[in-house]
Write a protein that holds these residues in place. Structure first.
Motif, PDB file in Angstrom:
ATOM      1  N   ALA A  11      66.705  41.716  22.634  1.00  0.00           N
ATOM      2  CA  ALA A  11      66.046  41.120  21.884  1.00  0.00           C
ATOM      3  C   ALA A  11      65.614  41.952  20.659  1.00  0.00           C
ATOM      4  O   ALA A  11      65.945  41.482  19.426  1.00  0.00           O
ATOM      5  N   THR A  61      58.847  38.045  20.531  1.00  0.00           N
ATOM      6  CA  THR A  61      59.087  36.637  20.994  1.00  0.00           C
ATOM      7  C   THR A  61      58.451  35.671  19.778  1.00  0.00           C
ATOM      8  O   THR A  61      59.237  34.552  19.619  1.00  0.00           O
ATOM      9  N   ASP A  86      63.419  36.035  21.892  1.00  0.00           N
ATOM     10  CA  ASP A  86      62.642  36.395  23.123  1.00  0.00           C
ATOM     11  C   ASP A  86      62.985  37.299  24.167  1.00  0.00           C
ATOM     12  O   ASP A  86      63.993  37.673  24.215  1.00  0.00           O
ATOM     13  N   THR A  87      61.923  37.856  24.530  1.00  0.00           N
ATOM     14  CA  THR A  87      62.185  39.107  25.656  1.00  0.00           C
ATOM     15  C   THR A  87      61.997  38.537  26.883  1.00  0.00           C
ATOM     16  O   THR A  87      62.023  39.561  27.720  1.00  0.00           O
ATOM     17  N   GLN A  88      62.088  37.398  27.330  1.00  0.00           N
ATOM     18  CA  GLN A  88      62.097  36.783  28.703  1.00  0.00           C
ATOM     19  C   GLN A  88      60.750  37.237  29.450  1.00  0.00           C
ATOM     20  O   GLN A  88      61.144  37.374  30.619  1.00  0.00           O
ATOM     21  N   GLY A  89      59.690  37.359  28.617  1.00  0.00           N
ATOM     22  CA  GLY A  89      58.459  37.590  29.448  1.00  0.00           C
ATOM     23  C   GLY A  89      57.755  38.794  29.010  1.00  0.00           C
ATOM     24  O   GLY A  89      58.443  39.682  28.031  1.00  0.00           O
ATOM     25  N   GLN A  93      56.758  43.280  22.715  1.00  0.00           N
ATOM     26  CA  GLN A  93      57.318  42.155  23.187  1.00  0.00           C
ATOM     27  C   GLN A  93      56.784  40.959  22.617  1.00  0.00           C
ATOM     28  O   GLN A  93      57.383  39.971  22.445  1.00  0.00           O
ATOM     29  N   PRO A 127      65.474  41.968  37.432  1.00  0.00           N
ATOM     30  CA  PRO A 127      64.986  43.012  36.702  1.00  0.00           C
ATOM     31  C   PRO A 127      64.450  44.214  37.144  1.00  0.00           C
ATOM     32  O   PRO A 127      64.665  44.367  38.447  1.00  0.00           O
ATOM     33  N   ASN A 160      66.370  42.780  28.817  1.00  0.00           N
ATOM     34  CA  ASN A 160      65.903  41.866  28.032  1.00  0.00           C
ATOM     35  C   ASN A 160      65.159  42.074  26.814  1.00  0.00           C
ATOM     36  O   ASN A 160      65.568  41.496  25.815  1.00  0.00           O
ATOM     37  N   THR A 161      64.400  42.856  27.037  1.00  0.00           N
ATOM     38  CA  THR A 161      63.527  43.337  25.587  1.00  0.00           C
ATOM     39  C   THR A 161      64.392  44.267  24.783  1.00  0.00           C
ATOM     40  O   THR A 161      64.603  43.981  23.578  1.00  0.00           O
TER      41      THR A 161
END
Length: 425
Positions: A396, A376, A381-384, A372, A23, A392-393
């Motif tokens: 999503a 989720t 899921d934004t992976q965090g 985020q 990231p 990732n966001t």
């Protein structure tokens, strides 16, 4: 060096964290780089602890770091870390990097100005010709990074690099990365490559005129002027050659552009943006054209490229070639890489973007975190949940947009963030 990394000047140079895998990462205010590189007799004095932080917790982290990484150098590391306290400003800046909090258009408009391009053009001849020949990275790209990272060496950062990295490691959001960089910074001092008093840089630990992180300084720093030391603080030649080496090692494609502005046809499937990369023939078959006319070079047309929408379906569309992603190894931000590429184009006399940037307001950290969290909770899921709107966001969000009949451009506006927060409860 993100730290871009991490490039906006004199108070808004972005912290760069070069050569990081995704990231996103990581740049600052002024300092004159000391030339002294002899070992410091004692650690630099530290600011008193900020009372909003748990100093005993910090001491506990420090002992854990020494146990994990000290080895035979534990005593030397402990000496350099003595009296250290976390820096709350580092935490605040880490959570609000302009590359990830500002709309791309606002970031690029600030970074790619006519005056910046003119200043860069005046300094192209300061880029060592030998370095451009050896590494294949154009002088326009190197001078653009130099401009973005330190305003041509004038804004290098006056933070104690060791304190900054210790703070980031203690905070824990990127602990493994920060502890690795901290160990490298300590080695620079312990091995006498630079005095502790001169190991200054950005809040994110990026150093010198081209804002190198400590690991890249040790692995990729170049003594271009042949004086027996790698001085990215005081030597233009060393700093620029080191940046060229970094980009070359990251896979720079000699003789190719970083990308092109493109025009998307009516009915374009925005879900294909930021997805798998394809050769130019794939995009041309879907009606994509270059905004300036013509076509990529023969070599570029064979490369795998993606369509990027830095500010959604209403903003400019970019055909990102491999060199775009190489620039992001310097600072893993689309906005940063665009700023470097567009500045370099301007230095080379190429026209700017045709499409206009939407006038979107910035999104607060709370809005980003709430969006985020909501995505989720809604099953995307934004992976965090960290407030950084990265790949990732966006992926999503694109899935949510597809499921809800929206244009699937993966772009989060303030209004959409508020809507998601309401839907997520």
């Amino acid at each position: 060096m993100r730290l871009s990394l991490r490039l906006l000047l004199v108070g808004t140079v972005a912290a760069c964290a070069p050569m990081l895998p995704e990231p996103p990462l990581p740049q600052i205010p002024p300092q004159t780089a000391p030339a002294d590189q002899t070992p410091a007799p004692a650690p630099a004095p530290q600011a008193p602890p900020d009372q909003s932080y748990d100093q005993s917790g910090f001491e506990g982290w420090k002992q854990g770091f020494l146990a994990r990484h000290g080895g035979a150098r534990r005593a030397a590391y402990e000496r350099e870390l003595a009296g250290l306290a976390p820096d709350p400003t580092v935490i605040r800046l880490d959570r609000n990097q302009p590359e990830f909090s500002k709309p791309a258009g606002a970031y690029v408009a600030n970074a790619v100005s006519a005056s910046r391009i003119a200043q860069a053009r005046q300094r192209v001849d300061r880029v060592p010709w030998e370095a451009t020949q050896r590494y294949g990275v154009p002088a326009e790209i190197l001078v653009s990074i130099w401009a973005q990272e330190s305003s041509f060496g004038q804004v290098q950062g006056d933070n104690d690099v060791i304190r900054s990295l210790a703070t980031l490691a203690y905070e824990g959001r990127r602990r493994e990365w920060a502890e690795g960089q901290l160990k490298n910074a300590l080695d620079i001092v312990v091995d006498g490559k630079r005095a502790r008093s001169g190991l200054k840089g950005s809040w994110a630990g990026a150093m010198g005129q081209t804002q190198f992180m400590p690991d890249n300084y040790l692995r990729l720093g170049v003594d271009q002027n042949g004086d027996g030391k790698v001085d990215i603080w005081g030597s233009d030649a060393d700093a620029l050659a080191s940046a060229a080496n970094l980009l070359a090692q990251a896979g720079w494609k000699r003789g190719q552009s970083w990308g092109y502005e493109v025009v998307l046809p009516p009915g374009f499937d925005y879900a294909e943006a930021e997805g798998p990369r394809h050769p130019w023939s794939f995009w041309a078959a879907r009606g994509v054209t270059l905004a300036g006319g013509g076509a990529p070079t023969e070599a570029e047309a064979l490369e795998e490229a993606a369509i990027l929408l830095p500010q959604g379906a209403n903003g400019p569309a970019i055909l990102a070639l491999p060199n775009h992603y190489v620039i992001r190894r310097y600072n893993n931000s689309v906005s940063y890489a665009l700023a470097i590429g567009l500045t370099a184009d301007g230095v080379a006399g190429k026209p700017g973007l045709v499409a206009r940037w939407p006038d979107d307001p910035p999104i607060s950290r709370d809005q980003r975190i709430n969006a985020q969290r909501a995505l989720t909770q809604l099953g995307y899921d934004t992976q965090g949940v960290d407030g950084v709107i990265g790949a990732n966001t966006r992926a999503a969000l694109r899935r949510w947009q597809l499921a809800n009949g929206r244009i699937a451009d993966g772009y989060l506006t303030a209004a959409l963030a508020d809507e998601l927060a309401r839907r997520g409860g």
